[in-house]
Design an enzyme around this catalytic site. Structure first.
Site, mmCIF file in Angstrom:
data_model
loop_
_atom_site.group_PDB
_atom_site.id
_atom_site.type_symbol
_atom_site.label_atom_id
_atom_site.label_comp_id
_atom_site.label_asym_id
_atom_site.label_seq_id
_atom_site.Cartn_x
_atom_site.Cartn_y
_atom_site.Cartn_z
ATOM 1 N N ARG A 137 -28.381 -114.521 9.274
ATOM 2 C CA ARG A 137 -28.405 -113.212 9.917
ATOM 3 C C ARG A 137 -29.816 -112.791 10.260
ATOM 4 O O ARG A 137 -30.050 -112.139 11.261
ATOM 5 C CB ARG A 137 -27.767 -112.185 8.983
ATOM 6 C CG ARG A 137 -28.025 -110.759 9.398
ATOM 7 C CD ARG A 137 -27.165 -109.782 8.652
ATOM 8 N NE ARG A 137 -25.777 -110.083 8.783
ATOM 9 C CZ ARG A 137 -24.904 -110.015 7.780
ATOM 10 N NH1 ARG A 137 -25.303 -109.663 6.575
ATOM 11 N NH2 ARG A 137 -23.647 -110.292 7.979
ATOM 12 N N CYS A 157 -15.788 -106.761 -5.434
ATOM 13 C CA CYS A 157 -16.585 -107.840 -4.834
ATOM 14 C C CYS A 157 -16.530 -107.813 -3.307
ATOM 15 O O CYS A 157 -15.459 -107.846 -2.711
ATOM 16 C CB CYS A 157 -16.102 -109.195 -5.333
ATOM 17 S SG CYS A 157 -17.024 -110.553 -4.546
ATOM 18 N N ARG A 159 -17.293 -110.137 -1.366
ATOM 19 C CA ARG A 159 -16.830 -111.428 -0.844
ATOM 20 C C ARG A 159 -15.476 -111.813 -1.407
ATOM 21 O O ARG A 159 -15.158 -112.995 -1.544
ATOM 22 C CB ARG A 159 -17.851 -112.521 -1.155
ATOM 23 C CG ARG A 159 -18.866 -112.593 -0.083
ATOM 24 C CD ARG A 159 -19.842 -113.734 -0.203
ATOM 25 N NE ARG A 159 -21.071 -113.163 0.288
ATOM 26 C CZ ARG A 159 -22.183 -113.049 -0.406
ATOM 27 N NH1 ARG A 159 -22.276 -113.575 -1.612
ATOM 28 N NH2 ARG A 159 -23.222 -112.464 0.104
ATOM 29 N N ASP A 355 -25.428 -102.096 3.483
ATOM 30 C CA ASP A 355 -25.244 -103.314 4.270
ATOM 31 C C ASP A 355 -24.387 -102.881 5.458
ATOM 32 O O ASP A 355 -23.223 -102.496 5.282
ATOM 33 C CB ASP A 355 -24.570 -104.411 3.426
ATOM 34 C CG ASP A 355 -25.144 -105.787 3.729
ATOM 35 O OD1 ASP A 355 -25.448 -106.041 4.917
ATOM 36 O OD2 ASP A 355 -25.283 -106.601 2.802
ATOM 37 N N LYS A 362 -28.997 -105.407 5.786
ATOM 38 C CA LYS A 362 -29.300 -104.344 4.825
ATOM 39 C C LYS A 362 -30.224 -103.311 5.464
ATOM 40 O O LYS A 362 -31.296 -103.656 5.941
ATOM 41 C CB LYS A 362 -29.985 -104.946 3.603
ATOM 42 C CG LYS A 362 -29.096 -105.924 2.850
ATOM 43 C CD LYS A 362 -29.874 -106.615 1.755
ATOM 44 C CE LYS A 362 -29.031 -107.639 1.018
ATOM 45 N NZ LYS A 362 -28.759 -108.848 1.820
HETATM 46 C C1 LIG Z 1 -29.015 -110.033 1.493
HETATM 47 C C2 LIG Z 1 -29.072 -111.113 2.430
HETATM 48 C C3 LIG Z 1 -30.242 -111.863 2.575
HETATM 49 C C4 LIG Z 1 -31.493 -111.599 1.776
HETATM 50 O O1 LIG Z 1 -32.049 -110.345 2.124
HETATM 51 P P1 LIG Z 1 -33.412 -109.866 1.460
HETATM 52 O O2 LIG Z 1 -33.577 -108.458 1.939
HETATM 53 O O3 LIG Z 1 -34.475 -110.795 1.930
HETATM 54 O O4 LIG Z 1 -33.225 -109.959 -0.024
HETATM 55 C C5 LIG Z 1 -30.234 -112.880 3.505
HETATM 56 N N1 LIG Z 1 -29.148 -113.138 4.250
HETATM 57 C C6 LIG Z 1 -28.023 -112.414 4.152
HETATM 58 C C7 LIG Z 1 -26.878 -112.746 5.030
HETATM 59 C C8 LIG Z 1 -27.940 -111.378 3.235
HETATM 60 O O5 LIG Z 1 -26.812 -110.671 3.115
HETATM 61 S S1 SF4 Z 2 -19.595 -112.917 -6.151
HETATM 62 FE FE1 SF4 Z 2 -18.346 -111.094 -6.378
HETATM 63 S S2 SF4 Z 2 -17.046 -111.460 -8.183
HETATM 64 FE FE2 SF4 Z 2 -18.720 -112.964 -8.227
HETATM 65 S S3 SF4 Z 2 -20.252 -112.010 -9.540
HETATM 66 FE FE3 SF4 Z 2 -20.776 -111.482 -7.410
HETATM 67 S S4 SF4 Z 2 -19.784 -109.488 -7.038
HETATM 68 FE FE4 SF4 Z 2 -18.873 -110.371 -8.900
#
Ligand SMILES: *Cc1c(COP(=O)(O)O)cnc(C)c1O
Ligand code: SF4
Length: 411
Positions: A137, A157, A159, A355, A362
Site C-alpha cells: 500500500r 480482529c 483480518r 486505518d 493509517k
Molecule cells: C500498517 C501497515 C504498514 C506499516 O505501517 P507503518 O506506519 O510503517 O508502521 C505497512 N503496510 C500496510 C498494508 C499496513 O497496514
Molecule cells: S491477527 Fe487478529 S486474531 Fe490474530 S492476534 Fe492479531 S488481532 Fe488477534
C-alpha cells in the site's frame, strides 16, 4: 443475571480497579490447571494443544456463561474460531462479567450483527495485494501475511476474513510468489511479517523465511507483528531470541490493549526480546468498555514502558463486520491522547490513527494544539490549555539558497 444488573445500572455498579491495581504486575497463575507439570505449562506447544476451542470447554471453565456468550460461541464456527490459551484464560476475572480480558476472546452474539458500513476487508487489503498475502500500500514497505493462525483469536480482529480460516476464505500463503514479488520490487526496503501471528511458526520455519528475506539486497528493515508475548509468553524462548537477533535490524510490534495483559510472564518474555537487541513497539485497538478511559490507558502505556515497549499506535477500531459493540467514538480516542500528552512521558504517548476504510492506509488523528496559523504567527495551546504565540519564520525570504536552487534558468 449479573449482566443485566450491570448494564441497567440497577444492581451493583461495576467495580473500577484503582490505578495502582491496574499497574501492578501479577502472574497468570495456574487456575484450573493446578495439576499440570511445570514443564508442560511452560511449554508453548502444550499451551497451543490445550487451547479452549469448544463451547463444552468454555462452559466447564466459565460457570456463569452469559446467554450472549453461549449463543456467540455456538455461531463462531462460521466466522472466526474461538481459541484461548490456558495461560491467557487465567487472566479472566471470573467475578466480573464485563472483564476486559474475557470480552476480547470470548465470542458474543453481537458478532453476528452487521451494520451496512461494516466490511469483511475493512482496510481494503485484498485490493492492494499484487500477489495473495502481500499488501503493498505504501511506496517503500509491504505487509507480508505469513499464516492465518494465532495463539488466541481476538473477537474484533480486522483480518477475521482470513484469520483462523473459519469463514472458508482459504488463505494459503505462497511464500515463493510473495518473496518473488519483494525480490523484483526494489522500492521495498521494509518488510512487515504479520498474519495471523508469525511466531506460531517453529524457529526453523521462521528462520528459513527470514534468511530468504535477508538474501534480498534491497530489504533493509524487518519487522514482526505479533500478539504472542501477550497470549503465549512461553513461546519467547532463549532459542527464539538467539535466532531473531541474527537478523537485525529487526523490530517487533506487539499488540496489547489492557494493563492486565502485562503480567510478570509477559514482562519477562518482552525482556528476553529486548535483551536480544530487538526494539519493541505496541499497537493497541481502542475498545469500548475495555480500554476507553484515560486512566486505563495511562496505566497501560506506563506499564508498557516498564516492559521496555514503546507505545506505537492506538487504532480506532476498524469497521470489521460484527464489531459495533467494540467501537467507541473517534472523540473518545482524542480525549485519551489529550489525557496522556503532557501528563505522562512523551515516549508513552502513541499515535492515534484511523486505518482509512477501503484502503487509504493509517491516518493520524490528533487533538488540535494549533489554534490558528497564518504567515506571521502560530497560536498554540499546551496540554493545560494555556495559549502561546510563536512568531513564524520566513522559509524563503530572498535571497535564499533554496530559492536560488529552484531557478533553473541560472544553471
Ligand atoms: C500498517 C501497515 C504498514 C506499516 O505501517 P507503518 O506506519 O510503517 O508502521 C505497512 N503496510 C500496510 C498494508 C499496513 O497496514
Ligand atoms: S491477527 Fe487478529 S486474531 Fe490474530 S492476534 Fe492479531 S488481532 Fe488477534
Amino acid at each position: 443475571m449479573l449482566n443485566d444488573d450491570v448494564s441497567s445500572g440497577g444492581g451493583e455498579p461495576p467495580s473500577h480497579p484503582s490505578f495502582e491495581s491496574l499497574k501492578a504486575f501479577r502472574s497468570a497463575g495456574r487456575g484450573p490447571w493446578a495439576q499440570v507439570a511445570d514443564s508442560d505449562w511452560n511449554d508453548w506447544r502444550w499451551q497451543m494443544r490445550h487451547r479452549i476451542t469448544t463451547l463444552e470447554q468454555l462452559e466447564r471453565l466459565l460457570p456463569a456463561l452469559a446467554p450472549e456468550e453461549r449463543a456467540g460461541t455456538d455461531l463462531v464456527a462460521a466466522k472466526l474460531s474461538m481459541g484461548i490459551t490456558p495461560y491467557f484464560f487465567n487472566l479472566i476475572d471470573l467475578s466480573d462479567p464485563l472483564c476486559p480480558i474475557r470480552r476480547q476472546v470470548v465470542p458474543r452474539l453481537e458478532e453476528t450483527d452487521r451494520a451496512p458500513w461494516e466490511l469483511t476487508d475493512p482496510c481494503g487489503e485484498d485490493r492492494h495485494s499484487p500477489v495473495p498475502g502481500l499488501v503493498h500500500r505504501y511506496p517503500d514497505r509491504v505487509l507480508f501475511l505469513v499464516t492465518n493462525r494465532c495463539a488466541s483469536y481476538c473477537r474484533y480482529c480486522t483480518r477475521s476474513r482470513l484469520v483462523s480460516n473459519a469463514s472458508g476464505y482459504g488463505f494459503h500463503p505462497d511464500f515463493e510468489r510473495q518473496l518473488d514479488y519483494i525480490a523484483r520490487t526494489p522500492q521495498v526496503r521494509d518488510v512487515l511479517l504479520s498474519g495471523g501471528d508469525p511466531l506460531v511458526f517453529s524457529d526453523d520455519k521462521l528462520e528459513h523465511l527470514l534468511n530468504r528475506l535477508r538474501a534480498i539486497p534491497h530489504v533493509e528493515f524487518l519487522r514482526i507483528g505479533t500478539r504472542i508475548p501477550i497470549f503465549l509468553p512461553q513461546r519467547i524462548t532463549p532459542d527464539l531470541c538467539g535466532m531473531l537477533r541474527r537478523f537485525h535490524p529487526l523490530f517487533v510490534s506487539i499488540h496489547s490493549n489492557h494493563p492486565h495483559e502485562l503480567t510478570i510472564e509477559a514482562r519477562e518474555a518482552l525482556g528476553r526480546l529486548a535483551d536480544a537487541g530487538i526494539p519493541l513497539g505496541n499497537q493497541s485497538v481502542l475498545l469500548r468498555g475495555i480500554n476507553d478511559s484515560v486512566e486505563v490507558m495511562r496505566a497501560h502505556v506506563q506499564k508498557l514502558l516498564l516492559c521496555r515497549v514503546r507505545p506505537y499506535y492506538l487504532y480506532q477500531c476498524d469497521l470489521i463486520a460484527g464489531s459495533a459493540h467494540f467501537r467507541t467514538s473517534v472523540q473518545k480516542g482524542l480525549e485519551i491522547i489529550e489525557g496522556l500528552r503532557g501528563y505522562t512521558t512523551g515516549y508513552a504517548v502513541p499515535t492515534f490513527a484511523i486505518d482509512a476504510p477501503g484502503g487509504g492506509g493509517k491516518v493520524p488523528v490528533s487533538p488540535d494544539y494549533v489554534l490558528s496559523r497564518n504567515a506571521e504567527r502560530v497560536v498554540i495551546r499546551n496540554y493545560e490549555g494555556k495559549i502561546f504565540e510563536y512568531p513564524e519564520a520566513l522559509d524563503c525570504a530572498a535571497p535564499c539558497r533554496a530559492g536560488q536552487g529552484a531557478q533553473s534558468d541560472w544553471a
